[in-house]
Design a protein around this motif. Sequence first.
Motif, PDB file in Angstrom:
ATOM      1  N   UNK A   1      10.906   5.626  -6.780  1.00 29.65           N
ATOM      2  CA  UNK A   1       9.647   5.077  -6.283  1.00 29.65           C
ATOM      3  C   UNK A   1       9.387   5.728  -4.928  1.00 29.65           C
ATOM      4  N   UNK A   2       8.176   6.228  -4.737  1.00 23.31           N
ATOM      5  CA  UNK A   2       7.856   6.891  -3.478  1.00 23.31           C
ATOM      6  C   UNK A   2       7.077   5.941  -2.573  1.00 23.31           C
ATOM      7  N   UNK A   3       7.534   5.828  -1.351  1.00 20.05           N
ATOM      8  CA  UNK A   3       6.829   4.999  -0.364  1.00 20.05           C
ATOM      9  C   UNK A   3       6.228   5.928   0.680  1.00 20.05           C
ATOM     10  N   UNK A   4       4.914   5.954   0.697  1.00 24.77           N
ATOM     11  CA  UNK A   4       4.178   6.859   1.580  1.00 24.77           C
ATOM     12  C   UNK A   4       4.237   6.323   3.021  1.00 24.77           C
ATOM     13  N   UNK A   5       4.811   7.119   3.908  1.00 26.20           N
ATOM     14  CA  UNK A   5       4.996   6.650   5.288  1.00 26.20           C
ATOM     15  C   UNK A   5       3.688   6.634   6.081  1.00 26.20           C
ATOM     16  N   UNK A   6       2.685   7.341   5.617  1.00 24.97           N
ATOM     17  CA  UNK A   6       1.451   7.428   6.410  1.00 24.97           C
ATOM     18  C   UNK A   6       0.715   6.089   6.483  1.00 24.97           C
ATOM     19  N   UNK A   7       1.088   5.152   5.622  1.00 26.60           N
ATOM     20  CA  UNK A   7       0.453   3.825   5.671  1.00 26.60           C
ATOM     21  C   UNK A   7       0.990   2.948   6.793  1.00 26.60           C
ATOM     22  N   UNK A   8       2.074   3.378   7.388  1.00 26.27           N
ATOM     23  CA  UNK A   8       2.724   2.547   8.410  1.00 26.27           C
ATOM     24  C   UNK A   8       2.606   3.202   9.780  1.00 26.27           C
ATOM     25  N   UNK A   9       2.018   2.477  10.723  1.00 23.46           N
ATOM     26  CA  UNK A   9       1.973   2.950  12.105  1.00 23.46           C
ATOM     27  C   UNK A   9       2.812   2.010  12.950  1.00 23.46           C
ATOM     28  N   UNK A  10       3.811   2.567  13.626  1.00 22.92           N
ATOM     29  CA  UNK A  10       4.667   1.732  14.469  1.00 22.92           C
ATOM     30  C   UNK A  10       4.158   1.721  15.904  1.00 22.92           C
ATOM     31  N   UNK A  11       4.269   0.564  16.521  1.00 22.09           N
ATOM     32  CA  UNK A  11       3.906   0.406  17.927  1.00 22.09           C
ATOM     33  C   UNK A  11       5.192   0.381  18.741  1.00 22.09           C
TER      34      UNK A  11
ATOM     35  N   UNK B   1      -4.148  -3.877   1.503  1.00 18.37           N
ATOM     36  CA  UNK B   1      -4.475  -3.387   2.832  1.00 18.37           C
ATOM     37  C   UNK B   1      -3.232  -2.754   3.446  1.00 18.37           C
ATOM     38  N   UNK B   2      -3.477  -1.925   4.472  1.00 19.30           N
ATOM     39  CA  UNK B   2      -2.385  -1.149   5.067  1.00 19.30           C
ATOM     40  C   UNK B   2      -1.220  -2.008   5.559  1.00 19.30           C
ATOM     41  N   UNK B   3      -1.551  -3.101   6.214  1.00 19.89           N
ATOM     42  CA  UNK B   3      -0.479  -3.879   6.835  1.00 19.89           C
ATOM     43  C   UNK B   3      -0.192  -5.182   6.086  1.00 19.89           C
ATOM     44  N   UNK B   4      -0.606  -5.210   4.832  1.00 17.91           N
ATOM     45  CA  UNK B   4      -0.453  -6.421   4.019  1.00 17.91           C
ATOM     46  C   UNK B   4       0.886  -6.374   3.284  1.00 17.91           C
ATOM     47  N   UNK B   5       1.550  -7.519   3.190  1.00 17.50           N
ATOM     48  CA  UNK B   5       2.797  -7.547   2.418  1.00 17.50           C
ATOM     49  C   UNK B   5       2.454  -7.579   0.921  1.00 17.50           C
ATOM     50  N   UNK B   6       3.388  -7.172   0.080  1.00 21.50           N
ATOM     51  CA  UNK B   6       3.139  -7.285  -1.368  1.00 21.50           C
ATOM     52  C   UNK B   6       2.760  -8.713  -1.767  1.00 21.50           C
ATOM     53  N   UNK B   7       3.404  -9.696  -1.154  1.00 21.54           N
ATOM     54  CA  UNK B   7       3.106 -11.097  -1.494  1.00 21.54           C
ATOM     55  C   UNK B   7       1.665 -11.460  -1.129  1.00 21.54           C
TER      56      UNK B   7
ATOM     57  N   UNK C   1       0.826  -1.210   0.000  1.00 23.15           N
ATOM     58  CA  UNK C   1       0.000   0.000   0.000  1.00 23.15           C
ATOM     59  C   UNK C   1       0.859   1.258   0.000  1.00 23.15           C
ATOM     60  N   UNK C   2       1.936   1.240   0.770  1.00 26.21           N
ATOM     61  CA  UNK C   2       2.819   2.402   0.857  1.00 26.21           C
ATOM     62  C   UNK C   2       3.425   2.779  -0.484  1.00 26.21           C
ATOM     63  N   UNK C   3       3.616   1.785  -1.344  1.00 23.22           N
ATOM     64  CA  UNK C   3       4.229   2.036  -2.650  1.00 23.22           C
ATOM     65  C   UNK C   3       3.183   2.387  -3.708  1.00 23.22           C
ATOM     66  N   UNK C   4       1.951   2.587  -3.258  1.00 29.17           N
ATOM     67  CA  UNK C   4       0.923   3.069  -4.173  1.00 29.17           C
ATOM     68  C   UNK C   4      -0.041   2.018  -4.691  1.00 29.17           C
ATOM     69  N   UNK C   5       0.057   0.802  -4.222  1.00 22.53           N
ATOM     70  CA  UNK C   5      -0.887  -0.233  -4.669  1.00 22.53           C
ATOM     71  C   UNK C   5      -2.169  -0.110  -3.836  1.00 22.53           C
ATOM     72  N   UNK C   6      -3.128   0.584  -4.393  1.00 23.06           N
ATOM     73  CA  UNK C   6      -4.355   0.928  -3.666  1.00 23.06           C
ATOM     74  C   UNK C   6      -5.159  -0.308  -3.265  1.00 23.06           C
ATOM     75  N   UNK C   7      -4.980  -1.403  -4.007  1.00 27.12           N
ATOM     76  CA  UNK C   7      -5.755  -2.613  -3.718  1.00 27.12           C
ATOM     77  C   UNK C   7      -5.242  -3.353  -2.483  1.00 27.12           C
TER      78      UNK C   7
END
Lengths: 274, 127
Positions: B103-113, A144-150, A136-142
């Motif tokens: 390639x841009x990796x958006x940090x807002x998708x990651x929340x650290x505990x 989930x937030x905590x899902x790995x690319x795999x 998701x962080x790399x722009x793959x909108x499909x």
Amino acid sequence: MRSRLLLIILLLTLVLAGTGGAPRPVHSSTIVQQVDDQSPERWREWPVVPVLSARAVEILNTAAQNSALDPHTFSKIGDCQFTPATFLAGYVKGDYSLPAEYEQTAHYFKESMVRDSITAANGLGVSSVLNPMFAAGAGYQECFKNETPLECELRTRRPVVVLVALGTNWKPGQEITFEENLRTVVEVILASGALPILATKADNIEKDWKLNLANARIAADYDIPLVNVWRAVQPLPNNGLQAPNNVYLTANGWLEQNRAWLRILDEVRVVLEP
Amino acid sequence: MKRWIMVVLMLGLCVFLVSCSGSTSPADVVVGYYNALVAGDASSLSQLSCADWEQQSRLMLDSFTGVKARVDSIACSELENDGSNAAVNCSGKIIATYGTEDQEIDLSNTTFLLQKQGSEWLVCGQK
């Protein structure tokens, strides 16, 4: 005295005849040879395209019956050399000549051949596909937030087969994590119901071929197919690698790699579509 | 002269109070974590991670092997903090460069505990 001398000569002749060049029975050594050829340490001698094992066929048969999977879909895990620009798409787009015997296979998997995978992109390595930041962080909108690319690739594409070509993006000291992470990748794929197919790589950036050995060891441990890309490109100039870095494949190297993967996909298609 | 002595003493007191006032904030720890990640600094990353999270930190570090990475415009804030546990999210991005392609990796998708262990906040998970 003379008879003793004759006896010694006779004995020596017998001993020499026993160790000489006379043909020997080959049965036992042939059996040993066959066993050794399958050992991961001898991955160089493994065929470019293996015959699918009984276990691989069983996985495919089960996958074909699994309504959660799409029997016409495969996924790819790899770096830039595994993106449609260089990998397989040319058969569908007409960029490479497609042997007539593989037309049915190219047609069967045509959508997967031209489609990008979340898990095949520039600079990706075995760790990247297990890091959620590259989904998701790399722009793959499909994803989930905590899902790995795999996980995202398997959930959204529902492949029956996953082609895995990893190892080129590597740095010294990563041998252990490479093998550990690749085992994780294989287990995640198997848990989804799909068949992972591994590959050797043409380059030797690690200098001692440890990563190809790891690929072969995992293929043997899980009894899953391994496409021997390294062997496929050996007849090419500079072993199919771009000089002077000797990391990435040449255009002819890509063709050989594509041909090898097309052949294994053909075997897969025959099982899925008897 | 006395005034200078007072100034020096006050500065010394400030330094002492700051150094003894406790650990770096959870948000600062996460900024340090991201910086260590893109710098390939395994040692710092390990120091900023819980023992149980070290393997994942190593995986995250390895995942940037094939690219040149840098952190851009990062700003982190606490979503939760009860004194023992905290959740931190950041805006900004990691720019991962492969050849000439970014390639841009958006940090807002990651929340650290994070957890406070002793006097230190450590990254222990992700959500």
